[in-house]
Design a protein around this motif. Structure first.
Motif, PDB file in Angstrom:
ATOM      1  N   LYS A 288       0.488  -1.055  -0.178  1.00 53.11           N
ATOM      2  CA  LYS A 288       0.111   0.051   0.156  1.00 53.11           C
ATOM      3  C   LYS A 288       0.668   1.179   0.097  1.00 53.11           C
ATOM      4  N   ASP A 289       0.148   1.973  -0.590  1.00 51.58           N
ATOM      5  CA  ASP A 289       1.302   3.992  -0.615  1.00 51.58           C
ATOM      6  C   ASP A 289       1.610   3.754   0.567  1.00 51.58           C
TER       7      ASP A 289
ATOM      8  N   GLY B 274       9.661  14.420   0.352  1.00 51.49           N
ATOM      9  CA  GLY B 274      10.216  12.869  -0.631  1.00 51.49           C
ATOM     10  C   GLY B 274      10.756  13.424  -1.654  1.00 51.49           C
ATOM     11  N   GLY B 275      11.603  12.318  -2.257  1.00 51.42           N
ATOM     12  CA  GLY B 275      12.197  12.521  -3.687  1.00 51.42           C
ATOM     13  C   GLY B 275      11.611  12.780  -4.915  1.00 51.42           C
ATOM     14  N   ALA B 276      10.363  11.895  -4.641  1.00 52.97           N
ATOM     15  CA  ALA B 276       9.174  11.538  -5.773  1.00 52.97           C
ATOM     16  C   ALA B 276       8.265  12.138  -5.224  1.00 52.97           C
ATOM     17  N   TYR B 277       7.881  13.370  -4.469  1.00 51.32           N
ATOM     18  CA  TYR B 277       7.105  13.910  -4.545  1.00 51.32           C
ATOM     19  C   TYR B 277       6.943  15.140  -4.713  1.00 51.32           C
ATOM     20  N   THR B 278       6.642  15.083  -6.479  1.00 49.59           N
ATOM     21  CA  THR B 278       6.859  16.131  -7.651  1.00 49.59           C
ATOM     22  C   THR B 278       5.481  17.089  -6.671  1.00 49.59           C
ATOM     23  N   TYR B 279       3.923  16.843  -6.139  1.00 47.58           N
ATOM     24  CA  TYR B 279       3.376  18.003  -6.067  1.00 47.58           C
ATOM     25  C   TYR B 279       3.806  18.932  -4.066  1.00 47.58           C
ATOM     26  N   ALA B 280       4.523  18.469  -3.783  1.00 51.16           N
ATOM     27  CA  ALA B 280       5.391  19.609  -2.788  1.00 51.16           C
ATOM     28  C   ALA B 280       6.361  20.451  -2.905  1.00 51.16           C
ATOM     29  N   ALA B 281       7.000  20.032  -4.455  1.00 53.19           N
ATOM     30  CA  ALA B 281       8.056  20.746  -4.842  1.00 53.19           C
ATOM     31  C   ALA B 281       7.536  21.745  -5.435  1.00 53.19           C
ATOM     32  N   LEU B 282       6.670  21.066  -6.296  1.00 56.29           N
ATOM     33  CA  LEU B 282       6.150  22.403  -7.338  1.00 56.29           C
ATOM     34  C   LEU B 282       5.594  24.026  -6.128  1.00 56.29           C
ATOM     35  N   PRO B 283       4.992  23.742  -5.417  1.00 54.25           N
ATOM     36  CA  PRO B 283       4.488  25.337  -4.344  1.00 54.25           C
ATOM     37  C   PRO B 283       6.086  26.514  -4.322  1.00 54.25           C
ATOM     38  N   PHE B 284       6.846  24.999  -4.639  1.00 53.70           N
ATOM     39  CA  PHE B 284       8.097  25.709  -3.817  1.00 53.70           C
ATOM     40  C   PHE B 284       8.544  26.506  -5.372  1.00 53.70           C
ATOM     41  N   VAL B 285       8.757  25.993  -5.910  1.00 48.56           N
ATOM     42  CA  VAL B 285       8.900  26.606  -7.787  1.00 48.56           C
ATOM     43  C   VAL B 285       7.857  27.403  -8.243  1.00 48.56           C
ATOM     44  N   TRP B 286       6.724  27.536  -7.418  1.00 46.19           N
ATOM     45  CA  TRP B 286       5.791  28.341  -7.812  1.00 46.19           C
ATOM     46  C   TRP B 286       5.855  29.781  -6.683  1.00 46.19           C
ATOM     47  N   ALA B 287       5.993  29.067  -4.901  1.00 50.32           N
ATOM     48  CA  ALA B 287       6.156  30.679  -5.046  1.00 50.32           C
ATOM     49  C   ALA B 287       7.299  30.969  -4.831  1.00 50.32           C
TER      50      ALA B 287
ATOM     51  N   SER C 211      19.024   9.145   1.715  1.00 45.30           N
ATOM     52  CA  SER C 211      19.116   8.154   1.915  1.00 45.30           C
ATOM     53  C   SER C 211      17.718   6.735   2.564  1.00 45.30           C
ATOM     54  N   ARG C 212      16.950   8.341   3.206  1.00 42.72           N
ATOM     55  CA  ARG C 212      15.694   7.527   3.396  1.00 42.72           C
ATOM     56  C   ARG C 212      14.503   8.327   2.301  1.00 42.72           C
ATOM     57  N   CYS C 213      14.656   9.592   2.267  1.00 38.11           N
ATOM     58  CA  CYS C 213      13.863  10.522   1.949  1.00 38.11           C
ATOM     59  C   CYS C 213      13.616  10.561   0.627  1.00 38.11           C
ATOM     60  N   ALA C 214      15.089  10.029  -0.211  1.00 38.73           N
ATOM     61  CA  ALA C 214      14.925  10.963  -1.585  1.00 38.73           C
ATOM     62  C   ALA C 214      13.924   9.522  -3.193  1.00 38.73           C
ATOM     63  N   ARG C 215      13.391   8.525  -2.149  1.00 41.55           N
ATOM     64  CA  ARG C 215      12.812   7.818  -3.506  1.00 41.55           C
ATOM     65  C   ARG C 215      10.990   7.911  -2.602  1.00 41.55           C
ATOM     66  N   MET C 216      10.646   8.884  -1.758  1.00 40.36           N
ATOM     67  CA  MET C 216       9.580   8.764  -0.669  1.00 40.36           C
ATOM     68  C   MET C 216       8.127   9.493  -1.396  1.00 40.36           C
ATOM     69  N   THR C 217       7.847   8.659  -1.816  1.00 40.73           N
ATOM     70  CA  THR C 217       6.384   9.501  -2.049  1.00 40.73           C
ATOM     71  C   THR C 217       5.428  10.175  -1.565  1.00 40.73           C
ATOM     72  N   GLY C 218       4.296  11.322  -2.355  1.00 42.83           N
ATOM     73  CA  GLY C 218       4.228  11.523  -0.995  1.00 42.83           C
ATOM     74  C   GLY C 218       3.163  11.036  -0.060  1.00 42.83           C
ATOM     75  N   ASN C 219       2.188   9.668  -0.144  1.00 41.33           N
ATOM     76  CA  ASN C 219       1.791   8.608   0.128  1.00 41.33           C
ATOM     77  C   ASN C 219       2.971   8.177   1.666  1.00 41.33           C
TER      78      ASN C 219
ATOM     79  N   MET D  78       6.466  18.382  10.853  1.00 35.37           N
ATOM     80  CA  MET D  78       5.912  18.743   9.547  1.00 35.37           C
ATOM     81  C   MET D  78       5.661  18.081   8.165  1.00 35.37           C
ATOM     82  N   ALA D  79       4.525  18.117   7.424  1.00 43.34           N
ATOM     83  CA  ALA D  79       4.658  17.622   6.817  1.00 43.34           C
ATOM     84  C   ALA D  79       3.199  18.133   5.697  1.00 43.34           C
ATOM     85  N   ILE D  80       3.655  17.985   3.826  1.00 45.52           N
ATOM     86  CA  ILE D  80       2.631  18.825   3.389  1.00 45.52           C
ATOM     87  C   ILE D  80       1.720  17.708   2.638  1.00 45.52           C
ATOM     88  N   ALA D  81       0.860  17.684   2.992  1.00 42.71           N
ATOM     89  CA  ALA D  81      -0.384  16.855   2.721  1.00 42.71           C
ATOM     90  C   ALA D  81      -1.864  17.796   2.657  1.00 42.71           C
ATOM     91  N   GLY D  82      -2.645  16.872   1.828  1.00 44.07           N
ATOM     92  CA  GLY D  82      -3.472  16.706   1.616  1.00 44.07           C
ATOM     93  C   GLY D  82      -5.100  16.872   2.186  1.00 44.07           C
TER      94      GLY D  82
END
Lengths: 301, 283, 445
Positions: free
Chosen positions: B242-243, C210-223, C264-272, C285-289
């Motif tokens: 699971k995610d 997370g390195g695979a968490y694009t939706y958290a990175a985009l706000p930084f770019v836009w901001a 080593s932990r966070c590079a592959r993490m996804t948003g979930n 803290m976390a950026i979450a929906g």
């Protein structure tokens, strides 16, 4: 040779079911694979949104100008070679070991090996990832308790080489039993006097293997080597499952996974097919090379 | 007349290797029986004081798991039987007959083993779709177990034929001649005499077709699209990834359930396998 | 039979001929491509069974209950019609939907899809144009414009928004109180706060990234005033290597490291996975929906967290959030077109969306329904405020589907985070790949 009933059509009658199945479900799809590799073929063409267009060698040109592809190709060759060598070394060493021990430990080792062999690739990969999990796995804990504190919470899949090492371990684990069992059966077929004579001469185990067993086992070794090359070059499940589809920034991609990513994740079926064709040609070259080698030695196929 | 010291050392090494090789499987079964908080504990212990069936309950409580198990078994058994029979006939043809293209065929069978199956998923998808559309035969086409069975028969055939050759060849030709002298028909010789003799080899061969079929999740994932009642076991395993954090206990329990049939099969055919592989390559 | 040892064996020659022949044939036979599916557009039958594919959520039962109720009402209103709902696992959706486009007989009539997929699905010829069907739909007038844009391609409507999703900053109230911290008011403060938490509590990630968490990175770019791409004429051009975007990428990737979230932990993490880290008490803290609310409530952090909008570069600003969400569409191959549209209106209508909010906390795509929801549950206030300050999205072009599938942005982030490339080199590489995709999938008129 040649059986008594060997007249005209009969062999083809026997072959008919096999040829029909293989022709329809293997040869024809391979032909289609080749065909698609010459086309611009993405999701839009597949579902009829846009017309298909002939690309000639366009996909292949795209591949060979893609630095990534060259890197993945090299990685695949080196990694497959490492897997083959490691698998053969472990399998042969344990096969020789089996001949030197009594029935009970032999049974223990054989059963353990059969267990590893029987494990489906997907569950095997999962279990190994879990064993090496930085949080919940026993391996990191055990290593750090042995004084290697650097391994406490070590993320094996983060570093490119440790990720490959982990996959290699799993592959050796699940494929050495085939080599071991086959080579063991081969050694058993060597007349006992030959080996005993060598042992009486005081030759070391390594010498016996190199000078006596290996030459007599050549046909067996050729078979297990070809099989290992074929299997390890095509490795898919292990890489896909253990490195999560090719690792961080694609560092652990091998050809088969790369083709799958191109074809399925990116819907570039033409490009994915071209990679498949390149793989096929490489394996073809390897096998033909082997066959020539066999032929030169007067072996029968 | 080996020195006992050397043998003792060899046996210790062998037992150590056996333990190392068996360890992943032990850990799989252990984790399947551990309570969830122990599985997800930072302190991984190699035993548990509180074995529980919770993880298995989660697995079997999952919708249709039993059905998936049945589907997997059905597909694997059909593939094993069909490919064994077809490969037997083909192996007889390439060892007992001499005809043009015989060697070409053999090389083809070898080459066929090299085909990267993953790459064939695309053309096979369209083939299955069209088979279903054109023939209209129930049980063929996408979303049916037939779409898994047919390709797997084709995938296992080349290796099976290649291996069975050795077994067929090992049966002396004099036996064949004697049978004909006794007035046996060709079919009778084939099925009543040759087939039983080659049977151990068939068993050894079927191990490979069984494993590759049982393992498959790519075809199952690609071809069973809307008929979830025709899914197979690996799809059920995926549910536990699971995610929001893997259910390792459930994964290990499902893996255990998935591994057991293969293990049983192996133990049953073990003897045939060891002698079989020897026979296949001995010549 | 042994190999003849002098000449090349006939069999080898034959084989080579066959292989070469097959390749040549394939090369020459460009015209005879594999078939495309027979069914383009479907039909409009008035009875029978409709197939519906919805995403399976983490805790799916409440969603299924709301949907079943709506379906039951639909079946009562249409005699002789049944609707069969399948909740498909999200991670299998891409493959299933592609397969459905390829084989109309397997395809559903109504399908839920992520709003970044709209353009790709339309280009693939899978979704039906519903502009005319939805013109007279009363509910549609209250649709949030951003949500409406996410179902629009070249001015045509290809579905209806089912829910909107937007991310904000979750933080641990207990940890912040103990360390005497305040919720950060700027992105720089966010980074400083994350460091301070991790220094004081090494067992916690300051901010889980997370390195695979694009939706958290985009706000930084836009901001930081950048964007990943901008429209140039009829196509797009990558701007991810512009100085502003690079500053944003640098700000996000600087959060990786032993001072906050080890690479080593966070590079592959996804948003979930970052959400999971926070829910299980491993991050401050976390950026979450808004849609992750339930996961937090079920986790260890229940009762010990709060949410604020993700701050911008200056105090008082809100970093533009990614306008996520899911839509419902009708497949072009549907054989029950009118019925499918009716069912879609019912499932994506105000009533069902209100009930889905009650059951699952999904933010409604209708502004009036959403305002009502915010009144009922103050929890959603920071999310609604984030939406109101302007959420943004990625380019609505089929090329984006290719860029997404090609993992261009995660690769960019992971290259920087793992030290394989610096920000300049990695963004330049990503821009090259994106431009190649834009050129290849140029906008159709």
């Amino acid at each position: 040779m040649g059986g008594t009933g060997g007249k005209g059509g009969t062999p083809w009658l026997h072959l008919a079911p096999a040829l029909v199945v293989l022709g329809g479900l293997l040869v024809y799809p391979v032909y289609e694979l080749g065909l698609i590799s010459f086309l611009e073929y993405t999701q839009a063409q597949v579902s009829g949104g846009e017309p298909t267009s002939f690309q000639g060698l366009g996909n292949y040109r795209a591949l060979f100008t893609d630095a990534r592809f060259g890197q993945v190709l090299l990685t695949t060759v080196v990694f497959a070679a490492a897997c083959v060598v490691a698998t053969l070394a472990v399998g042969c060493a344990l096969a020789v070991l089996l001949t030197r021990i009594r029935a009970l430990p032999r049974l223990a080792l054989t059963l353990a090996a059969l267990g590893a062999w029987a494990t489906p690739a997907i569950t095997g990969s999962t279990v190994w990832v879990f064993l090496f999990d930085p949080d919940f796995g026993p391996v990191d804990k055990a290593l750090s308790r042995l004084g290697l504190s650097g391994f406490d919470g070590y993320a094996w899949t983060y570093d490119r080489y440790s990720a490959f090492a982990l996959v290699l371990l799993e592959i050796v684990w699940c494929s050495f039993p085939f080599v071991m069992v086959t080579v063991y059966a081969g050694i058993r077929a060597i007349p006992g006097e030959v080996l005993e004579a060598a042992a009486l001469d005081g030759a070391s185990q390594w010498r016996i293997w190199r000078d006596v067993m290996a030459p007599m086992l050549r046909p067996v070794l050729v078979v297990v080597t070809i099989q290992s090359v074929i299997w390890d070059f095509k490795v898919f499940t292990q890489i896909y499952v253990m490195t999560n589809g090719g690792g961080i920034a694609g560092q652990n991609l091998t050809l088969n996974v790369y083709a799958y990513q191109k074809a399925f994740a990116s819907s570039q079926y033409g490009l994915g097919s071209a990679i498949g064709v390149v793989m096929l040609l490489i394996l073809l070259a390897v096998t033909l090379g082997y066959l020539r080698l066999l032929r030169r030695q007067g072996e029968e196929i | 007349m080996r020195r006992p010291r050397g043998r003792l050392l060899a046996e210790s090494v062998a037992l150590l290797c056996a333990a190392a090789v068996a360890f992943p499987l032990y850990w799989m079964v252990l984790s399947a029986f551990k309570p969830e908080d122990e599985v997800l504990s930072e302190d991984a212990r190699p035993w548990t004081a509180h074995p529980t069936l919770d993880a298995f309950r989660r697995v079997f409580g999952q919708q249709d798991f039993g059905r998936y198990l049945g589907n997997s078994l059905l597909v694997a058994v059909v593939v094993v039987v069909a490919s064994a029979l077809i490969a037997f006939l083909a192996a007889v043809a390439v060892t007992r007959f001499r005809f043009r293209f015989r060697t070409t065929l053999l090389v083809m069978f070898l080459v066929a083993q090299m085909v990267p199956v993953e790459a064939l998923t695309i053309p096979l998808f369209f083939l299955m779709r069209d088979l279903g559309d054109v023939t209209g035969v129930p049980g063929v086409g996408l979303n049916t177990l037939g779409s898994l069975i047919l390709p797997h028969i084709a995938f296992s055939l080349p290796f099976a034929i290649w291996m069975l050759r050795g077994f067929v060849r090992a049966v002396p030709e004099s036996l064949e001649e004697a049978a004909y002298l006794d007035g046996a028909s060709r079919a009778r010789f084939l099925w009543r005499i040759l087939f039983p003799l080659v049977f151990p080899g068939l068993v050894a061969t079927s191990v490979f077709s069984f494993i590759s079929t049982w393992n498959d999740f790519l075809l199952a994932k690609s071809f069973i699209i809307s008929a979830t009642e025709n899914s197979t076991l690996p799809m059920a395993l995926l549910v536990f990834f699971k995610d929001e954090g893997n259910d390792w206990g459930g994964i290990m329990a499902a893996s255990t359930v998935m591994t057991i049939p293969v293990l049983v099969f192996f133990v049953l055919v073990q003897r045939g396998l060891v002698s079989g592989l020897g026979g296949a390559v001995k010549d | 039979m042994a190999w003849p040892s002098t000449t090349t064996p006939a069999s080898l020659r034959t084989l080579v001929l066959v292989v070469v022949g097959a390749l040549l044939c394939a090369a020459g036979a460009g015209g005879c491509a594999p078939r495309t599916p027979a069914g383009g557009a479907g039909g409009d039958r008035a009875t029978g069974t409709l197939r519906v594919w919805l995403f399976r959520e983490v805790d799916n039962a409440p969603k299924a209950a709301v949907v079943d109720e709506a379906v039951a009402a639909f079946e009562r209103a249409h005699r002789g019609v049944r609707a069969e709902v399948t909740h498909i696992p999200v991670e299998t959706r891409a493959q299933r939907i592609k397969a459905a486009f390829n084989d109309p007989r397997s395809a559903p009539d109504v399908v839920e899809y992520g709003n970044t997929d709209t353009a790709g699905y339309v280009r693939d010829g899978g979704l039906a144009d519903l502009t005319a069907d939805l013109a007279a739909w009363d509910d549609a007038r209250a649709l949030d414009p951003a949500a409406k844009r996410s179902v629009t391609v070249d001015g045509k409507l290809y579905g209806a928004p089912l829910l909107v999703g937007v991310r904000a900053l979750y933080y641990r109230t207990d940890v912040f109180r103990e360390l005497g911290l305040k919720p950060p008011a700027t992105l720089d403060e966010l980074a400083a706060t994350a460091r301070r938490v991790h220094a004081a509590r090494p067992g916690l990630y300051g901010l889980a990234v997370g390195g695979a968490y694009t939706y958290a990175a985009l706000p930084f770019v836009w901001a930081h005033g950048g964007d990943v791409a901008e429209r140039k004429g009829r196509s797009y051009e990558a701007t991810v290597d512009d100085p502003a975007a690079r500053r944003g990428i640098a700000a996000y990737t600087s959060l990786f490291g032993d001072h906050n979230c080890p690479a080593s932990r966070c590079a592959r993490m996804t948003g979930n996975e970052t959400v999971q880290a926070f829910a299980s008490g491993k991050a401050a803290m976390a950026i979450a929906g808004d849609f992750s609310h339930q996961a937090m409530e079920n986790g260890k952090v229940k009762g010990a967290y709060a949410v604020v909008p993700l701050p911008g570069t200056r105090e008082g600003r809100i970093a533009p959030a990614f306008a996520g969400g899911n839509n419902l569409g009708v497949l072009r191959s549907s054989t029950h077109r009118t019925l499918a549209v009716d069912l879609l209106k019912s499932l994506a209508g105000k009533r069902t969306q209100a009930r889905l909010f009650d059951a699952m906390g999904f933010l409604p795509a209708f502004t009036d329904v959403r305002a009502e929801a915010a009144r009922k549950r103050p929890f959603v206030e920071p999310f609604v405020r984030t939406l109101a300050s302007g959420a943004r999205s990625v380019p609505v072009t089929p090329a984006w589907a290719a860029i997404d599938a090609g993992q261009v942005l995660p690769t960019l982030l992971q290259e920087v985070v793992s030290g394989r490339a610096d920000v300049d080199a990695a963004t330049a590489g990503a821009a090259r790949k994106m431009n190649a995709a834009f050129r290849k999938n140029g906008l159709r008129s």
